[in-house]
Design an enzyme around this catalytic site. Structure first.
Site, PDB file in Angstrom:
ATOM      1  NE  ARG A 147      -8.761  -3.291  -1.898  1.00 13.72           N
ATOM      2  CZ  ARG A 147      -8.561  -3.999  -0.774  1.00 13.72           C
ATOM      3  NH1 ARG A 147      -9.485  -4.021   0.161  1.00 13.72           N
ATOM      4  NH2 ARG A 147      -7.462  -4.700  -0.599  1.00 13.72           N
ATOM      5  CG  ASP A 178       4.850  -4.192   4.589  1.00 10.68           C
ATOM      6  OD1 ASP A 178       3.986  -3.320   4.758  1.00 10.68           O
ATOM      7  OD2 ASP A 178       5.164  -4.621   3.460  1.00 10.68           O
ATOM      8  CB  SER A 232      -8.685  -6.725  -3.465  1.00  7.67           C
ATOM      9  OG  SER A 232      -7.440  -6.942  -2.836  1.00  7.67           O
ATOM     10  N   GLY A 233      -6.159  -6.884  -5.446  1.00  7.72           N
ATOM     11  CA  GLY A 233      -5.055  -7.754  -5.850  1.00  7.72           C
ATOM     12  C   GLY A 233      -4.330  -8.326  -4.649  1.00  7.72           C
ATOM     13  CG  ASP A 280       4.482  -1.056   2.382  1.00  6.96           C
ATOM     14  OD1 ASP A 280       3.468  -0.971   3.102  1.00  6.96           O
ATOM     15  OD2 ASP A 280       4.620  -1.928   1.498  1.00  6.96           O
ATOM     16  CB  SER A 321       1.581  -5.402   3.498  1.00  9.17           C
ATOM     17  OG  SER A 321       1.593  -4.026   3.581  1.00  9.17           O
ATOM     18  CG  ASP A 363       1.510  -1.001   5.960  1.00 13.27           C
ATOM     19  OD1 ASP A 363       2.676  -0.681   6.244  1.00 13.27           O
ATOM     20  OD2 ASP A 363       1.192  -1.502   4.865  1.00 13.27           O
ATOM     21  CD  GLU A 392      -1.309   2.532  -4.121  1.00 17.76           C
ATOM     22  OE1 GLU A 392      -2.019   1.967  -4.948  1.00 17.76           O
ATOM     23  OE2 GLU A 392      -0.671   1.934  -3.250  1.00 17.76           O
TER      24      GLU A 392
HETATM   25  C1  G16 Z   1      -0.477  -3.269  -1.596  1.00 19.65           C
HETATM   26  C2  G16 Z   1       0.086  -2.507  -2.756  1.00 19.65           C
HETATM   27  C3  G16 Z   1      -0.557  -1.144  -2.831  1.00 19.65           C
HETATM   28  C4  G16 Z   1      -2.066  -1.301  -2.918  1.00 19.65           C
HETATM   29  C5  G16 Z   1      -2.577  -2.188  -1.787  1.00 19.65           C
HETATM   30  C6  G16 Z   1      -4.032  -2.563  -1.952  1.00 19.65           C
HETATM   31  O1  G16 Z   1      -0.196  -2.590  -0.413  1.00 19.65           O
HETATM   32  O2  G16 Z   1       1.485  -2.398  -2.606  1.00 19.65           O
HETATM   33  O3  G16 Z   1      -0.050  -0.470  -3.946  1.00 19.65           O
HETATM   34  O4  G16 Z   1      -2.697  -0.070  -2.839  1.00 19.65           O
HETATM   35  O5  G16 Z   1      -1.861  -3.398  -1.741  1.00 19.65           O
HETATM   36  O6  G16 Z   1      -4.188  -3.239  -3.165  1.00 19.65           O
HETATM   37  P1  G16 Z   1      -5.517  -3.960  -3.570  1.00 19.65           P
HETATM   38  O7  G16 Z   1      -6.608  -2.927  -3.481  1.00 19.65           O
HETATM   39  O8  G16 Z   1      -5.282  -4.451  -4.962  1.00 19.65           O
HETATM   40  O9  G16 Z   1      -5.782  -5.062  -2.578  1.00 19.65           O
HETATM   41  P2  G16 Z   1       0.416  -3.313   0.858  1.00 19.65           P
HETATM   42  O10 G16 Z   1       0.704  -2.199   1.809  1.00 19.65           O
HETATM   43  O11 G16 Z   1      -0.632  -4.258   1.338  1.00 19.65           O
HETATM   44  O12 G16 Z   1       1.628  -4.020   0.333  1.00 19.65           O
END
Ligand code: G16
Length: 547
Positions: A512, A286, A505-506, A288, A68, A284, A378
């Protein structure tokens, strides 16, 4: 009762050994890390997807290979459940356990234990549809995934190179085909036609809008955006920028929705395209996430983020529901995360029910399902609108008593078709925004004036171990490391309209820090001071101070 094809799995698993030094985790959006370290994860996810399908009686499961918004060198994989929603939370833990089994033997043992514990009937069929984004590491990772499918004899359909939301759409369309809930034709063409047909109906008779500039982040969204541009023609003149999906290093670089949100400035490549007053948006990597923006007469940049999209769209839907005479039957609600700007939360809570949940579309999606119409976004531009099955039935069966009611209901029914209800979808959201702007005759400035954002700043901090950061209260407060939240609270009190939080962050190996305050300089200062506390506390590398 069938058993696992242990020997077939063993032979293929040996070709995809787990790197001993790495620990994987199914995070905010699946597994995500450097693309060149994900080979074993992909193989194992291939098997897991097949098992998920068997567990759900042969329903089709989606697998998306993407990282992404992350830098080009990263990659990742996430699973999509049969209605197009994110993988059930309990299985995220199983995915993490299987991905971390240190050897082929340990993996087979974990797999057998899991099949038994989850009571998976291996005689059931298994069906998967999969796709990838444009990252250079994609083809090799897809090959590893396909080995996983082969090991379990999964009936797998390759959807090729496409956007994450299209993959989610395909999953729901395949699983609902021939039923009363049929979602759409299960092809990319079916997706484009469904959405663009509804869009054209919604803007019919409205004055032609000036061209919309779309920054495609040099990612996979460029392809779908070009298709939309072709099919929409004069209904929405579009100019595409940053459509280069082959030059190494350009994906998400100095462009795209994440750049716009975190830098709060115009991608340099758009400077020669955007005229004052003209609106533009960024996808972005991908497709989404969606960010809108415009330049005012003085050439100053203004960002219209996920919060602004939620406010615009929710107000319009509420208006239509009222005009249709359905306000007693259809309640609209909003779901946000801690990142929602304080200005937006204030504006929205004065008008509608608002719920705050942890980051991650999966959390927002589930909370939005509790409303008749759930609008979730978000702040980073990731979101959509959900219409409950009951609401859709009401819209289909309601007998309007005036022509105005009839028009409003027709608009609502078409809006349901424009929206990709399976997940956040930048292109479908973009068309929804364009519908509202056309109906309200708003330009960027008028949309922006709905409420005023508090100045805010988001920074990343590289720490030795982000897993020590634990949160509560929808990620608004830290419970670990101990004492850190109290220090943040002390600081925040010193700033007018100050708010700050810290969360791991995930999707990236960082922590963050978000801060907002009444004036820009103070928001910046608060963010950097909180980041400073995080360094002091965790012994982070001081050379990695946020830029
Ligand atoms: C993904 C999640 C989103 C989240 C973002 C950042 O987005 O699908 O819901 O807001 O990561 O997450 P984090 O702050 O935990 O890194 P994407 O667009 O990267 O798939």
């Amino acid at each position: 009762m069938s058993t696992l094809p242990v020997e077939a799995i063993r032979v293929l698993a040996d070709r995809h050994p787990k790197p001993s030094s790495l620990k994987f985790q199914y995070g905010t959006a699946g597994f995500r890390t450097l693309g060149n370290s994900l080979d074993s994860v992909m193989f194992r996810v291939g098997i897991l997807a097949g098992l998920r399908s068997k567990k759900l009686d042969g329903k089709t499961i989606g697998v998306m290979v993407t990282a992404s918004h992350n830098p080009e060198a990263d990659n990742g994989v996430k699973l999509v459940d049969p209605r197009g929603e994110m993988l059930e939370a309990a299985w995220e833990g199983h995915a993490t356990v299987l991905a971390n089994a240190p050897s082929t033997d340990a993996f087979l043992e974990a797999l057998e234990g899991f099949v038994k514990a989850a009571k998976i009937d291996l005689s059931k069929p298994s069906k998967v549809v999969y796709a990838r984004d444009t990252r250079p590491s994609g083809p090799a990772l897809v090959a590893a995934l396909e080995d996983g499918f082969k090991a379990l004899n999964v009936d797998a359909r390759n959807a090729g190179v496409t956007t994450t939301p299209i993959l989610h759409y395909l999953v729901r369309s395949i699983n609902t085909k021939g039923t009363k809930d049929a979602y759409g034709e299960d092809s990319e063409e079916g997706y484009i036609n469904k959405i663009s047909t509804a869009f054209k109906k919604l803007v019919a008779g409205k004055p032609a809008s000036p061209p919309l500039i779309i920054d495609c982040a040099n990612g996979v969204g460029a392809k779908a955006a070009a298709e939309f541009a072709k099919v929409l023609g004069d209904a929405l003149p579009i100019t595409l920028v940053n459509t280069d999906t082959t030059t190494p290093g350009v994906l998400n670089h100095q462009c795209g929705a994440d750049f716009v949100k975190t830098q709060q400035k115009l991608p340099p490549s758009l400077a020669s395209h955007l005229k004052p007053g003209q609106r533009a948006c960024s996808l972005d990597g991908d497709a989404d996430r969606l960010m809108y923006f415009y330049l005012d007469e003085r050439g100053q940049f203004h960002m219209l983020d996920g919060d602004k999209i939620a406010a615009l769209v929710a107000a319009f839907i509420v208006e239509l529901v009222k005009a249709a005479g359905l306000e007693e039957k259809v309640r609209v609600g909003i779901v946000q995360t801690a990142y929602a700007n304080g200005g937006s939360t204030k504006y929205l809570t004065e008008r509608l029910p608002v719920k705050c949940v942890p980051t991650g579309v999966k959390h927002l999606h589930h909370a939005a399902e509790h409303y008749d119409v759930g609008v979730y976004f978000e702040a980073n531009g990731h979101g959509t609108v959900l219409f409950s099955p009951e609401t859709q039935r009401i819209l289909a069966e309601h007998q309007p008593s005036t022509p105005a009611q009839s028009t409003a209901i027709t608009h609502l029914i078409n809006i349901v078709q424009v929206i990709n209800q399976t997940v956040g979808d930048a292109l479908s959201d973009m068309l929804l925004v364009e519908v509202v702007l056309a109906h309200k005759s708003y330009n960027g400035y008028e949309w922006d004036s709905l409420y005023e954002d508090l100045p805010n700043r988001l920074v990343k901090v590289v720490v030795p171990d982000r897993t020590i950061f634990k949160t509560e209260d929808a990620e608004r407060r830290l419970v670990s490391p101990p004492g850190l939240q109290a220090r943040i609270d002390d600081l925040v009190r010193k700033y007018a309209s100050g708010r700050a939080f810290v969360r791991p962050s995930g999707t990236e190996d960082v922590v963050r820090v978000y801060a907002e305050a009444r004036v820009r300089a103070q928001a910046d200062e608060l963010a950097f001071r909180v980041a400073g506390i995080v360094y002091d506390e965790t012994g982070a590398d001081p050379t990695q101070r946020p830029a």
